[in-house]
Design an enzyme around this catalytic site. Structure first.
Site, mmCIF file in Angstrom:
data_model
loop_
_atom_site.group_PDB
_atom_site.id
_atom_site.type_symbol
_atom_site.label_atom_id
_atom_site.label_comp_id
_atom_site.label_asym_id
_atom_site.label_seq_id
_atom_site.Cartn_x
_atom_site.Cartn_y
_atom_site.Cartn_z
ATOM 1 N N TYR A 9 -14.379 2.120 10.691
ATOM 2 C CA TYR A 9 -15.374 1.567 11.615
ATOM 3 C C TYR A 9 -15.628 2.494 12.807
ATOM 4 O O TYR A 9 -16.343 2.121 13.746
ATOM 5 C CB TYR A 9 -14.936 0.187 12.121
ATOM 6 C CG TYR A 9 -15.191 -0.942 11.140
ATOM 7 C CD1 TYR A 9 -14.953 -0.785 9.775
ATOM 8 C CD2 TYR A 9 -15.666 -2.177 11.571
ATOM 9 C CE1 TYR A 9 -15.176 -1.816 8.886
ATOM 10 C CE2 TYR A 9 -15.894 -3.218 10.676
ATOM 11 C CZ TYR A 9 -15.644 -3.028 9.329
ATOM 12 O OH TYR A 9 -15.863 -4.067 8.451
ATOM 13 N N LYS A 33 -5.625 3.337 -0.156
ATOM 14 C CA LYS A 33 -6.304 3.931 -1.315
ATOM 15 C C LYS A 33 -5.824 5.381 -1.387
ATOM 16 O O LYS A 33 -6.613 6.323 -1.371
ATOM 17 C CB LYS A 33 -7.826 3.811 -1.124
ATOM 18 C CG LYS A 33 -8.650 4.181 -2.343
ATOM 19 C CD LYS A 33 -8.422 3.275 -3.558
ATOM 20 C CE LYS A 33 -9.102 3.873 -4.778
ATOM 21 N NZ LYS A 33 -8.730 3.187 -6.030
ATOM 22 N N ASP A 52 -7.763 -1.777 -4.617
ATOM 23 C CA ASP A 52 -8.398 -2.411 -5.785
ATOM 24 C C ASP A 52 -7.413 -3.353 -6.467
ATOM 25 O O ASP A 52 -7.701 -4.509 -6.767
ATOM 26 C CB ASP A 52 -8.984 -1.369 -6.755
ATOM 27 C CG ASP A 52 -8.092 -0.153 -6.988
ATOM 28 O OD1 ASP A 52 -7.005 -0.069 -6.362
ATOM 29 O OD2 ASP A 52 -8.457 0.715 -7.810
ATOM 30 N N ASP A 99 -11.115 -6.032 6.265
ATOM 31 C CA ASP A 99 -12.320 -6.873 6.262
ATOM 32 C C ASP A 99 -12.536 -7.469 4.877
ATOM 33 O O ASP A 99 -12.750 -8.676 4.726
ATOM 34 C CB ASP A 99 -13.526 -6.026 6.678
ATOM 35 C CG ASP A 99 -14.818 -6.821 6.617
ATOM 36 O OD1 ASP A 99 -14.834 -7.952 7.129
ATOM 37 O OD2 ASP A 99 -15.805 -6.308 6.050
ATOM 38 N N ASP A 151 -12.017 -11.744 3.314
ATOM 39 C CA ASP A 151 -12.980 -12.663 2.678
ATOM 40 C C ASP A 151 -12.381 -13.200 1.374
ATOM 41 O O ASP A 151 -12.542 -14.378 1.041
ATOM 42 C CB ASP A 151 -14.326 -11.975 2.386
ATOM 43 C CG ASP A 151 -15.404 -12.309 3.442
ATOM 44 O OD1 ASP A 151 -15.037 -12.451 4.629
ATOM 45 O OD2 ASP A 151 -16.592 -12.420 3.087
HETATM 46 C C1 IPM Z 1 -15.709 -9.751 10.193
HETATM 47 C C2 IPM Z 1 -17.122 -9.281 10.006
HETATM 48 C C3 IPM Z 1 -17.401 -8.035 10.827
HETATM 49 C C4 IPM Z 1 -16.435 -6.941 10.405
HETATM 50 C C5 IPM Z 1 -18.835 -7.513 10.725
HETATM 51 C C6 IPM Z 1 -19.807 -8.602 11.086
HETATM 52 C C7 IPM Z 1 -19.072 -6.281 11.521
HETATM 53 O O1 IPM Z 1 -17.386 -9.070 8.649
HETATM 54 O O2 IPM Z 1 -15.330 -10.033 11.345
HETATM 55 O O3 IPM Z 1 -14.993 -9.876 9.207
HETATM 56 O O4 IPM Z 1 -16.678 -6.244 9.422
HETATM 57 O O5 IPM Z 1 -15.428 -6.801 11.065
HETATM 58 MN MN MN Z 2 -15.784 -9.734 7.346
#
Ligand code: IPM
Ligand code: MN
Ligand code: NAD
Length: 352
Positions: free
Chosen positions: A137, A187, A220, A244, A248
């Site tokens: 980032y 990775k 992965d 990140d 999810d």
């Molecule tokens: C998160 C989000 C952010 C990230 C985005 C919106 C920049 O996906 O907080 O997980 O990637 O950190």
């Molecule tokens: Mn995210």
């Protein structure tokens, strides 16, 4: 009564609805447990951008700096490119306040159906320590020769020794407090510089933690195992981008992003930390009064852990847990129910 200054940034999409919902729960807890959150609310976000050309004022960070904590909803809007909105508000706060720990816990609560077959009540209980200020980032790079065949785009990942050591050390400390197991995600098979460096730092820091067993997984494979056998994880540590992505996955295998909390933490206390759910602005459900407020509520519990201390954060988590376990309690559509955001908040407040 103990009072704390908290900056509120509701932001975009479902951000305002879930933030307001969580704050009403936190206010209620404050009345019961003798603390108060003094709120300053900022209208920073994409509506402001569309009116003024900037997501927050130039002195935005200065205004937030003296506050005890920041509580944010979500940022991102279909009418403006995400790299503009996120680099105009959320990411500058994470970096500018050196919030280098992004802590993201996930629990599969009783009463929640995982999309994974055969998992229930408590089977998944993990926490991701995500590096939050550098890595992939880093805002280093550029784009040149636009429109030509030889157009070039460079986005450099940045891994510093201090930046890597500090997140890895925090993750080891967490593993030491929990099950004594840490999974480091990289990775290193493809990225021989940054990721092998990360592995070296993990080796070095592991010397300080004789009681913690370290596993190393490629990202992965780790993504696959989060689906195949999520129970095998306890504490995970990963770079900014990998953290990140896997959060999810961890969010959905424990039922919904609508239950996944997050803290962007400056552990040294030099700057305020910022608490926000893992999820985004979810424009697909905006305005329907059906966003699950519990990710934001559980994020509020993390804020209470750090700000108020004692058992109050745990009290709130217990309340959420008991609500979810009750088959007659309202649940939002992401959890298979048909209740509204407001129904869930009212039921939670009753239960507390
Ligand atoms: C998160 C989000 C952010 C990230 C985005 C919106 C920049 O996906 O907080 O997980 O990637 O950190
Ligand atoms: Mn995210
Ligand atoms: P998202 O997290 O907004 O939504 C993903 C899916 O999960 C959607 O189907 C959504 O309806 C569902 N969902 C998310 N939160 C929910 C909740 N509380 N209750 C019920 N369902 C919920 O991810 P996206 O669609 O990739 O991103 C939308 C926007 O949000 C983009 O602009 C993105 O950049 C931004 N974003 C911001 C943040 C943040 O501010 N921290 C985090 C992630 C994404």
């Amino acid at each position: 009564m103990d009072t704390y200054d908290v900056a509120i940034i509701p932001g975009d999409g479902i951000g305002p609805a879930v933030t307001e919902a969580a704050l009403s729960v936190l206010d209620h807890l404050g009345e019961m447990h003798g603390f108060a959150l003094e709120r300053s609310t900022y209208d920073w976000g994409t509506e402001r951008y569309l009116e003024t050309g900037s997501m927050m004022p130039d002195d935005g960070l200065e205004r937030l700096e003296s506050t005890d904590a920041i509580f944010l909803g979500a940022v991102g809007h279909p009418d403006v490119p995400d790299h503009v909105t996120l680099n105009g508000l959320l990411l500058p706060i994470r970096k500018g306040f050196d919030q280098y720990v992004c802590k993201r816990p996930n629990v599969l609560y009783e009463g929640i159906e995982s999309p994974l077959r055969g998992y229930s009540n408590g089977d998944i209980d993990l926490v991701v320590y995500r590096e939050n200020t550098e890595g992939e980032y880093a805002n280093i790079g550029g784009r040149e020769h636009r429109g030509f065949d030889h157009e070039v785009a460079v986005q450099s990942a940045v891994f510093t020794r201090s930046g890597t050591e500090r997140i890895v050390r925090r993750a080891f400390e967490a593993a030491d407090r929990r099950d004594g197991r840490l999974t480091s995600i990289t990775k290193s098979n493809a990225q021989a510089h940054s990721m092998v460096f990360w592995d070296d730092v993990v080796d070095e820091v592991s010397e300080e933690f004789a009681n913690v067993a370290v596993d190393r997984l490629l990202v992965d494979r780790a993504s696959m195992d989060l689906v195949r056998r999520p129970e095998s994880f306890d504490v995970l540590v990963a770079s900014n981008l990998f953290g990140d992505i896997i959060t999810d996955i961890a969010g959905i295998v424990t039922g919904s992003l609508g239950l996944a909390p997050s803290g962007n933490i400056n552990p040294d206390g030099t700057y305020p930390s910022m608490y926000e759910p893992v999820h985004g602005s979810a424009y697909d459900i905006v305005g329907e009064n059906c966003a699950n407020p519990l990710a934001s509520v559980l994020t509020g519990a993390m804020l209470l852990d750090d700000l108020v201390g004692g058992a109050v954060g745990e009290t709130l988590r217990d309340g959420v847990e008991s609500l979810l376990a009750d088959p007659n309690a309202p649940k939002t559509p992401d959890l298979g129910g048909s209740a509204s955001t407001d129904d869930v908040v009212a039921a939670l407040i009753d239960r507390l």
